[in-house]
Design a protein around this motif. Structure first.
Motif, PDB file in Angstrom:
ATOM      1  N   PHE B  31       0.853  -1.206   0.000  1.00 23.55           N
ATOM      2  CA  PHE B  31       0.000   0.000   0.000  1.00 23.55           C
ATOM      3  C   PHE B  31       0.883   1.250   0.000  1.00 23.55           C
ATOM      4  N   ILE B  32       1.833   1.301   0.936  1.00 23.10           N
ATOM      5  CA  ILE B  32       2.701   2.482   1.037  1.00 23.10           C
ATOM      6  C   ILE B  32       3.561   2.642  -0.217  1.00 23.10           C
ATOM      7  N   ASN B  33       4.160   1.521  -0.666  1.00 20.62           N
ATOM      8  CA  ASN B  33       5.004   1.572  -1.869  1.00 20.62           C
ATOM      9  C   ASN B  33       4.252   2.162  -3.050  1.00 20.62           C
ATOM     10  N   ASN B  34       3.004   1.732  -3.209  1.00 20.88           N
ATOM     11  CA  ASN B  34       2.270   2.138  -4.409  1.00 20.88           C
ATOM     12  C   ASN B  34       1.712   3.545  -4.314  1.00 20.88           C
ATOM     13  N   VAL B  35       1.437   3.979  -3.090  1.00 18.69           N
ATOM     14  CA  VAL B  35       1.087   5.396  -2.928  1.00 18.69           C
ATOM     15  C   VAL B  35       2.276   6.245  -3.399  1.00 18.69           C
ATOM     16  N   LEU B  36       3.482   5.804  -3.014  1.00 20.13           N
ATOM     17  CA  LEU B  36       4.695   6.536  -3.432  1.00 20.13           C
ATOM     18  C   LEU B  36       4.894   6.463  -4.945  1.00 20.13           C
ATOM     19  N   TYR B  37       4.718   5.245  -5.514  1.00 19.56           N
ATOM     20  CA  TYR B  37       4.865   5.087  -6.973  1.00 19.56           C
ATOM     21  C   TYR B  37       3.924   6.034  -7.721  1.00 19.56           C
ATOM     22  N   PHE B  38       2.644   6.054  -7.297  1.00 17.35           N
ATOM     23  CA  PHE B  38       1.671   6.894  -7.997  1.00 17.35           C
ATOM     24  C   PHE B  38       1.995   8.373  -7.817  1.00 17.35           C
ATOM     25  N   ALA B  39       2.448   8.711  -6.612  1.00 21.38           N
ATOM     26  CA  ALA B  39       2.764  10.121  -6.358  1.00 21.38           C
ATOM     27  C   ALA B  39       3.934  10.577  -7.228  1.00 21.38           C
ATOM     28  N   VAL B  40       5.002   9.730  -7.279  1.00 21.19           N
ATOM     29  CA  VAL B  40       6.218  10.139  -7.995  1.00 21.19           C
ATOM     30  C   VAL B  40       6.072   9.936  -9.504  1.00 21.19           C
ATOM     31  N   PHE B  41       5.770   8.650  -9.898  1.00 23.87           N
ATOM     32  CA  PHE B  41       5.720   8.348 -11.340  1.00 23.87           C
ATOM     33  C   PHE B  41       4.431   8.856 -11.988  1.00 23.87           C
ATOM     34  N   GLY B  42       3.338   8.763 -11.237  1.00 23.33           N
ATOM     35  CA  GLY B  42       2.068   9.141 -11.830  1.00 23.33           C
ATOM     36  C   GLY B  42       1.846  10.636 -11.871  1.00 23.33           C
ATOM     37  N   VAL B  43       2.023  11.270 -10.743  1.00 22.95           N
ATOM     38  CA  VAL B  43       1.669  12.690 -10.649  1.00 22.95           C
ATOM     39  C   VAL B  43       2.861  13.597 -10.989  1.00 22.95           C
ATOM     40  N   ILE B  44       3.982  13.424 -10.260  1.00 16.75           N
ATOM     41  CA  ILE B  44       5.102  14.373 -10.418  1.00 16.75           C
ATOM     42  C   ILE B  44       5.785  14.205 -11.783  1.00 16.75           C
ATOM     43  N   LEU B  45       6.221  12.951 -12.091  1.00 16.57           N
ATOM     44  CA  LEU B  45       6.894  12.741 -13.377  1.00 16.57           C
ATOM     45  C   LEU B  45       5.883  12.569 -14.513  1.00 16.57           C
ATOM     46  N   GLY B  46       4.773  11.945 -14.201  1.00 14.96           N
ATOM     47  CA  GLY B  46       3.791  11.617 -15.237  1.00 14.96           C
ATOM     48  C   GLY B  46       3.295  12.826 -15.997  1.00 14.96           C
ATOM     49  N   SER B  47       3.107  13.930 -15.277  1.00 16.42           N
ATOM     50  CA  SER B  47       2.602  15.133 -15.956  1.00 16.42           C
ATOM     51  C   SER B  47       3.621  15.671 -16.944  1.00 16.42           C
ATOM     52  N   ARG B  48       4.912  15.362 -16.739  1.00 17.21           N
ATOM     53  CA  ARG B  48       5.955  15.809 -17.670  1.00 17.21           C
ATOM     54  C   ARG B  48       6.145  14.824 -18.809  1.00 17.21           C
TER      55      ARG B  48
END
Lengths: 308, 263
Positions: B31-48
């Motif tokens: 759960f924690i790992n994937n919250v981090l994955y989505f936050a970093v890869f999905g939101v922060i990097l994903g938008s770029r």
């Protein structure tokens, strides 16, 4: 009648080491059978072949007529094993451990819980049913192994050194439980280092050494094969060994040690009256008498050449 | 003989209870790992990064891969740990000395581990839904082919649960499990198209990647979620199901032979 255990020419090798070397044995249904032997004799290997924890290298083994390889499910369903090692599931309270074990043997959950309670009460640790294995004392752990073996209602109960390292009280408690089970029809196979255990409990014992059967007999039969020692204390020490007449033919040796005459005979009890009569006829006055029977332990040492 | 189906259920229940009662060890870390994955890869990097395939935002593109990553890791770890820990402490003897058949043993261990993989996959999917719902720039992620997705996710988890049995029987120490996870599972995952599309690779690497089972697994689950696939979805699912059947048969054979279990 179908044998509870029948093995023929059973072999197991670990590389160069021959743990079982042509062992043949038959244990009758309902029997209390002892397996004696020094460390490394092959007792545990033999048991593990029966329950499927060791693959035999050769020979044939059956439990209640079921081949332990081809009909392993039927054979294993008939066996309850209390091993030497504490191989108990540490993740669950002991009550659940027993319920799981009963479940693996096809016993529905409600019945399994009743059986678990019954088994825990029988071995005297019902109050500890919600504890995990690691929190039990050594004696309680030993009791749990027996409860786990009983929870499936086995036709054949195998006890591998069940009283190793336990106190006298617990040993007697466990003896009482297994004796009662045997009286109600459960076949028992017991391996032990305590000769007294075999003498007290077993209908027959097999002496095993180097992976082979050395002897099978009742404890009484084995003991009758030994040599009894009759020690007669005389009021006056004779100058030389009294010249025994007819009795001399029935004894193995006669030694004089001061005022004590030490006579060895295969059946000391039968020889003693004639021995005393002869001594009195020669004018000796007997002031003390001691007959020491051969212990099973001495027979065991004699048969295996092991003096542990 | 008493009903053996009861025996299978007993082992299955024991295996499931083992991890369900320890959610801090089993469900909280993914759960924690994937919250981090989505936050970093999905939101922060994903938008770029922008979008892939048919204009799929990166956060949605990466979600199926993360689901597969979680399902695979947990299916494998659960099976390998359960078998190896039982061997290490010898309590697997409770099962081995029972009348359960080798097929029943394999089924119970694989099914319990596959269920853990699926549950973790569902947790990760819910995290993905929450992130896409909360992000004003994206539509909420949906399920394009529910039945296909369900079958794929079960097959993916079961396949790696089957591999986990092999690992648990092969391991001689706890180090072996770490080695399998770090040097086998992780490279397969990272080169399996979780974070990038297969079309991003050059010709040779594209071909080499097709030998990685993870590629087909990620592609199948991505098709289930998004309706977008780089390979034929029927072929991917077929490969998955056949591979699962083959490795399950290997598990049964290893139990029957007593590999890692009997002397």
């Amino acid at each position: 009648m179908t044998a509870a255990i029948e093995v023929e020419d059973l072999r197991k090798s670990y590389g160069e080491v021959q743990a079982l070397d042509g062992l043949s044995l038959r244990v009758e249904e309902g029997e209390f059978f002892g397996l004696l032997g020094p460390n490394g004799a092959g007792k545990t290997t033999f048991i593990n072949v029966l329950v499927g924890l060791v693959r035999k290298s050769g020979g044939h083994a059956e439990v209640f007529g079921h081949d332990v390889v081809d009909e392993y499910r039927e054979a294993r369903d008939a066996i309850g094993l209390a091993p030497q090692e504490f191989n108990v599931d540490r993740f669950f309270p002991i009550e659940e451990v027993l319920v799981h074990k009963a479940g693996y043997h096809g016993i529905p959950e409600d019945e399994a819980l009743d059986r678990a309670h019954e088994a825990l009460k029988r071995v005297g640790i019902y109050d500890k049913r919600e504890e995990r294995f690691d929190w039990l004392s050594g004696g309680m752990k030993r009791r749990l192994l027996l409860a786990r073996a009983l929870v499936t209602g086995p036709e054949l109960l195998i006890l591998d050194e069940p009283t190793a390292g336990v106190d006298v009280q617990l040993r007697h408690d466990l003896w009482e439980v297994v004796r009662d089970l045997n009286e109600h029809g459960t076949t028992i196979l017991l391996t032990t280092h305590y000769i007294e255990e075999a003498e007290r409990l077993c209908d027959r014992v097999a002496v095993v050494d180097d992976g082979r059967k050395v002897e099978v007999a009742t404890p009484d039969d084995l003991m009758n094969r030994g040599t009894d020692t009759v020690t007669v204390t005389l009021r006056d020490a004779p100058a030389e060994t009294p010249p025994l007449g007819d009795t001399l033919d029935r004894v193995e040796s006669v030694e004089l040690d001061g005022d004590r005459l030490v006579v060895r005979a295969s059946n000391g009890g039968a020889v003693t009256p004639d021995l005393l009569n002869e001594l009195e006829a020669m004018g000796h006055v007997v002031v003390d008498l001691d007959i020491s029977r051969t212990s099973l332990e001495e027979i065991f040492v004699e048969l295996t050449g092991d003096d542990r | 003989m008493r009903g053996l189906a009861v025996g299978t259920r007993a082992l299955l229940k024991r295996e499931i209870l083992r991890y369900v009662r320890r959610p801090r060890n089993t469900f909280l870390p993914p759960f924690i790992n994937n919250v981090l994955y989505f936050a970093v890869f999905g939101v922060i990097l994903g938008s770029r990064i922008g979008s892939y395939g048919d204009g799929i935002p990166y956060i949605k593109f990466v979600l199926p891969g993360l689901v597969v990553l979680g399902a695979v890791s947990n299916g494998f770890e659960n099976a390998s740990f359960s078998i190896f820990h039982g061997r290490w402490n010898e309590y697997i003897h409770e099962v081995l000395t029972s009348p359960l058949s080798y097929r029943q043993l394999s089924f119970a261990y694989v099914a319990a581990s596959a269920l853990r993989g699926v549950l973790v996959g569902v947790i990760i999917s819910v995290i993905g839904v929450v992130f896409t719902f909360a992000h004003p720039g994206y539509d909420v992620v949906g399920v394009a082919h529910p039945v296909y997705l369900a079958v794929s996710l079960v097959a993916v988890s079961a396949l790696f649960a089957c591999f986990g049995i092999v690992g648990g029987l092969w391991a001689r120490d706890f180090d072996y499990l770490t080695v399998l996870n770090q040097f086998l599972i992780r490279p397969l995952v990272f080169f399996g198209g979780v974070f990038y599309p297969l079309s991003a690779l050059d010709g040779v690497w594209y071909t080499v990647s097709l030998a990685n089972p993870m590629v087909h697994m990620v592609d199948a689950v991505r098709y289930g979620f998004l309706g977008y696939a780089e390979r034929d979805p029927a072929l991917s699912l077929g490969i998955l199901l056949v591979a699962t059947g083959v490795v399950f048969a290997v598990d049964v054979a290893l139990f029957a032979r007593g590999y890692g279990l009997t002397e």
